[in-house]
Scaffold this motif. Structure first.
Motif, PDB file in Angstrom:
ATOM      1  N   LEU A 125       0.829  -1.205   0.000  1.00 60.17           N
ATOM      2  CA  LEU A 125       0.000   0.000   0.000  1.00 60.17           C
ATOM      3  C   LEU A 125       0.865   1.258   0.000  1.00 60.17           C
ATOM      4  N   ALA A 126       1.858   1.281   0.892  1.00 62.92           N
ATOM      5  CA  ALA A 126       2.705   2.468   1.002  1.00 62.92           C
ATOM      6  C   ALA A 126       3.540   2.682  -0.255  1.00 62.92           C
ATOM      7  N   THR A 127       4.107   1.599  -0.784  1.00 58.92           N
ATOM      8  CA  THR A 127       4.934   1.740  -1.982  1.00 58.92           C
ATOM      9  C   THR A 127       4.097   2.159  -3.181  1.00 58.92           C
ATOM     10  N   LEU A 128       2.881   1.634  -3.282  1.00 55.65           N
ATOM     11  CA  LEU A 128       2.004   2.047  -4.371  1.00 55.65           C
ATOM     12  C   LEU A 128       1.669   3.531  -4.243  1.00 55.65           C
ATOM     13  N   GLY A 129       1.472   3.998  -3.025  1.00 53.13           N
ATOM     14  CA  GLY A 129       1.241   5.427  -2.831  1.00 53.13           C
ATOM     15  C   GLY A 129       2.397   6.268  -3.349  1.00 53.13           C
ATOM     16  N   LEU A 130       3.626   5.822  -3.072  1.00 49.81           N
ATOM     17  CA  LEU A 130       4.801   6.546  -3.557  1.00 49.81           C
ATOM     18  C   LEU A 130       4.876   6.516  -5.082  1.00 49.81           C
ATOM     19  N   VAL A 131       4.596   5.358  -5.671  1.00 49.38           N
ATOM     20  CA  VAL A 131       4.635   5.248  -7.128  1.00 49.38           C
ATOM     21  C   VAL A 131       3.611   6.182  -7.768  1.00 49.38           C
ATOM     22  N   TRP A 191      -2.014  12.383  -7.663  1.00 49.79           N
ATOM     23  CA  TRP A 191      -2.060  12.749  -6.256  1.00 49.79           C
ATOM     24  C   TRP A 191      -3.328  12.278  -5.552  1.00 49.79           C
ATOM     25  N   ILE A 192      -4.472  12.303  -6.218  1.00 52.63           N
ATOM     26  CA  ILE A 192      -5.707  11.842  -5.587  1.00 52.63           C
ATOM     27  C   ILE A 192      -5.603  10.361  -5.254  1.00 52.63           C
ATOM     28  N   GLU A 193      -5.124   9.580  -6.231  1.00 51.65           N
ATOM     29  CA  GLU A 193      -4.967   8.151  -6.013  1.00 51.65           C
ATOM     30  C   GLU A 193      -3.920   7.862  -4.939  1.00 51.65           C
ATOM     31  N   ALA A 194      -2.837   8.652  -4.951  1.00 53.57           N
ATOM     32  CA  ALA A 194      -1.793   8.471  -3.935  1.00 53.57           C
ATOM     33  C   ALA A 194      -2.344   8.741  -2.541  1.00 53.57           C
ATOM     34  N   ALA A 195      -3.136   9.811  -2.416  1.00 54.36           N
ATOM     35  CA  ALA A 195      -3.721  10.140  -1.116  1.00 54.36           C
ATOM     36  C   ALA A 195      -4.590   8.998  -0.601  1.00 54.36           C
ATOM     37  N   ALA A 196      -5.335   8.379  -1.498  1.00 56.90           N
ATOM     38  CA  ALA A 196      -6.193   7.264  -1.093  1.00 56.90           C
ATOM     39  C   ALA A 196      -5.365   6.109  -0.527  1.00 56.90           C
ATOM     40  N   LEU A 230       0.988  11.522   3.013  1.00 52.79           N
ATOM     41  CA  LEU A 230      -0.427  11.880   2.875  1.00 52.79           C
ATOM     42  C   LEU A 230      -0.568  13.397   2.835  1.00 52.79           C
ATOM     43  N   GLY A 231       0.155  14.079   3.720  1.00 51.92           N
ATOM     44  CA  GLY A 231       0.119  15.534   3.706  1.00 51.92           C
ATOM     45  C   GLY A 231       0.598  16.106   2.385  1.00 51.92           C
ATOM     46  N   GLU A 232       1.649  15.512   1.859  1.00 49.00           N
ATOM     47  CA  GLU A 232       2.183  15.961   0.572  1.00 49.00           C
ATOM     48  C   GLU A 232       1.143  15.807  -0.537  1.00 49.00           C
ATOM     49  N   ALA A 233       0.493  14.647  -0.581  1.00 45.00           N
ATOM     50  CA  ALA A 233      -0.502  14.393  -1.625  1.00 45.00           C
ATOM     51  C   ALA A 233      -1.695  15.340  -1.492  1.00 45.00           C
ATOM     52  N   LEU A 234      -2.186  15.515  -0.264  1.00 46.76           N
ATOM     53  CA  LEU A 234      -3.343  16.391  -0.056  1.00 46.76           C
ATOM     54  C   LEU A 234      -3.002  17.841  -0.362  1.00 46.76           C
ATOM     55  N   ASN A 235      -1.772  18.241  -0.092  1.00 44.60           N
ATOM     56  CA  ASN A 235      -1.349  19.603  -0.442  1.00 44.60           C
ATOM     57  C   ASN A 235      -1.428  19.826  -1.942  1.00 44.60           C
ATOM     58  N   HIS A 236      -1.059  18.812  -2.706  1.00 42.73           N
ATOM     59  CA  HIS A 236      -1.077  18.932  -4.161  1.00 42.73           C
ATOM     60  C   HIS A 236      -2.490  19.010  -4.726  1.00 42.73           C
ATOM     61  N   VAL A 237      -3.461  18.467  -4.018  1.00 41.11           N
ATOM     62  CA  VAL A 237      -4.845  18.534  -4.520  1.00 41.11           C
ATOM     63  C   VAL A 237      -5.639  19.609  -3.791  1.00 41.11           C
ATOM     64  N   ASP A 238      -4.929  20.486  -3.084  1.00 49.71           N
ATOM     65  CA  ASP A 238      -5.539  21.653  -2.441  1.00 49.71           C
ATOM     66  C   ASP A 238      -6.475  21.315  -1.282  1.00 49.71           C
TER      67      ASP A 238
END
Length: 222
Positions: free
Chosen positions: A125-131, A138-143, A162-170
């Motif tokens: 799960l974590a590695t897929l988020g990074l990929v 970013w939306i998919e990564a946040a999920a 998670l913070g990084e991904a959510l920052n990118h999607v505002d």
């Protein structure tokens, strides 16, 4: 010591300068991090840039795609996976190699297969988020990172990403909560503090942002 309301810290230009100085310090703490800088914040609504791989002698291929005819990982590892296609450990190992070579789409396929076999595998799960982050999804990564922190709330890195991904999607409120949680779990984490500063700046809370930038610099030992 932090001096409150010093005139030289009141302008957006000064805050941006401090953030720029901190970027190099923060980046050195994680080779994989891609947190938005103040300049990137202004481009947050734009699609992620597309870079090209330039293998020789094949023509350039878009980022995330292996050039035609190229080995996907390492010959020996590919053979092992071919013999044991349901071996989650081998799939994760190959995904890491592929990710290191920036073959993100191939890595994503292995990780998704691993998760079909073991839906709750935290590493997958974590590695897929990074990929997905590397691909600008970013939306998919946040999920993915939300799934990680729900299953294991003590994972500092997952909260940070998670913070990084959510920052990118505002989703600034969500991003700030995630960065703050990372900083709570690992007090003095410069990158988590820096992330808080970026989001606070975007929320028009300059005094708090300046304090976070300074705390990040102090935590980095600079």
């Amino acid at each position: 010591m932090i001096h409150k309301r010093e005139p030289r810290w009141q302008s957006a230009a000064d805050r941006a300068r401090v953030a720029a100085e901190l970027l190099e310090e923060a980046e050195s703490l994680s080779e994989n991090s891609t947190i938005a800088t103040p300049a990137e914040v202004a481009r947050a609504s734009l699609p992620p840039p597309i870079r090209a791989e330039l293998p020789d002698p094949a023509p350039p291929a878009p980022e995330g795609e292996a050039p035609a005819g190229a080995a996907t990982a390492a010959p020996g590892l590919d053979e092992l996976v071919a013999r044991e296609p349901d071996n989650v450990g081998l799939l994760l190992q190959r995904a890491e190699v592929l990710c290191g070579r920036r073959h993100y789409t191939a890595a994503q396929r292995d990780l998704e297969r691993a998760l079909r076999l073991e839906p709750g595998n935290m590493d997958a799960l974590a590695t897929l988020g990074l990929v997905l982050s590397r691909k600008g999804l970013w939306i998919e990564a946040a999920a993915q990172f939300k799934s990680v922190v729900e299953l294991d709330p003590g994972r500092t890195a997952a909260w940070y990403y998670l913070g990084e991904a959510l920052n990118h999607v505002d989703d600034l409120a969500g991003a700030l909560t995630a960065f703050e949680r990372a900083a709570e779990l690992e007090p003095g984490n410069p990158k988590a503090l820096y992330g808080c500063g970026i989001v606070l700046d975007r929320l028009n809370r300059p005094a708090e942002a300046t304090q976070m930038y300074r705390r990040s610099r102090e935590a980095a030992g600079r």
